[in-house]
Design an enzyme around this catalytic site. Structure first.
Site, PDB file in Angstrom:
ATOM      1  CB  CYS A 171     -24.770 -24.926  16.450  1.00 60.46           C
ATOM      2  SG  CYS A 171     -23.320 -24.569  15.392  1.00 60.46           S
ATOM      3  CG  HIS A 217     -21.696 -27.133  18.576  1.00 61.57           C
ATOM      4  ND1 HIS A 217     -22.729 -27.394  17.731  1.00 61.57           N
ATOM      5  CD2 HIS A 217     -22.213 -27.248  19.851  1.00 61.57           C
ATOM      6  CE1 HIS A 217     -23.824 -27.675  18.419  1.00 61.57           C
ATOM      7  NE2 HIS A 217     -23.529 -27.592  19.732  1.00 61.57           N
ATOM      8  CG  ASN A 229     -26.544 -27.747  21.834  1.00 57.00           C
ATOM      9  OD1 ASN A 229     -25.439 -28.246  21.770  1.00 57.00           O
ATOM     10  ND2 ASN A 229     -27.547 -28.452  22.334  1.00 57.00           N
TER      11      ASN A 229
END
Length: 256
Positions: A171, A217, A229
């Protein structure tokens, strides 16, 4: 009288014999050269004196006595022979050669280690992660340019933990890669990305191109409560809602 007569006769005979011997010797002496010349040549050859001579070539001395020779030539009249003389090396030259050999060995070892490292890195990425699609570069450093560039990777680049290239990324690697394409340098970890730029207090005030991140994240907001993402290994690079991507709290950061 008989005794004297006999004595005189004996002396006369002795004198005559002596004269004869002397005359004979003189005759032999007079005729010996002509007899030898006219007679036997081999006798003259055997009595002749034998002489022998040999010449030697002078060797020119070296003009530079301190210069080391690498070869030498010997010509004594029996043929020319060239001898190779090995050239000796100083200790400094030997040390320099040893240093060069060590440097070459170290360079070869380093190149081998680098090749092995690259091979290991390639093996850690899935075969499907190799970029085989065309990507249009960003058109300027704007939010619209960032989102257009980021959306090209949706469904094409896999999620790879620790990755940060189109062969596979996680990510924060994805967010860092996209913003680097427009000249914005971001930290590698998602927790550090949650502190960059200017804070946006609420999702209702978020704008496309903002970064949404926390300690676990990170993604790029595209509007309407959605982010692009690198979601997880099963879905790869994808578009998902903020609620799906972030189960806990998060920070909204504006860098454009």
């Amino acid at each position: 009288m008989c005794y004297l007569h006999v004595l005189m006769m004996n002396r006369t005979k002795s004198l005559t014999a002596a004269v004869a011997i002397v005359a004979t010797s003189m005759m032999l002496t007079a005729f010996a050269p002509s007899a030898t010349a006219a007679g036997d040549d081999s006798a003259a050859s055997s009595s002749a004196t034998v002489s022998s001579s040999r010449s030697f070539k002078a060797v020119q001395p070296k003009s530079d006595l301190l210069k080391e020779s690498t070869s030498t030539t010997n010509d004594g009249g029996w043929g020319t022979q060239t001898l190779d003389v090995p050239q000796t090396k100083s200790q400094a030259e030997k040390d320099a050669e040893a240093a060069r050999a060590a440097a070459e060995a170290a360079a070869a070892q380093a190149a081998q280690a680098a090749a092995a490292s690259r091979s290991t890195d390639r093996e850690s990425l899935p075969a499907s992660g190799t970029q085989s699609f065309a990507v249009a570069p960003p058109n300027g450093a704007s939010a619209a340019s960032v989102l257009s560039f980021a959306n090209q990777f949706v469904g094409k680049v896999p999620y790879v933990y620790g990755g940060s290239t189109t062969a596979g990324w996680d990510c924060s690697g994805f967010v860092q890669y996209v913003f680097a394409s427009v000249g914005i340098s971001l930290p590698r970890a998602s927790g550090a990305q949650a502190t960059v730029g200017t804070a946006v207090p609420d999702l209702s005030q978020a704008m496309p191109g903002d970064i949404i991140a926390n300690g676990g994240h990170a993604g790029i907001y595209i509007g309407n409560g959605m982010v692009v993402n690198a979601l997880n290994p099963s879905q790869g690079t994808a578009v998902s809602s903020v609620g799906v991507s972030f189960s806990g709290g998060y920070s909204i950061r504006r860098v454009l």
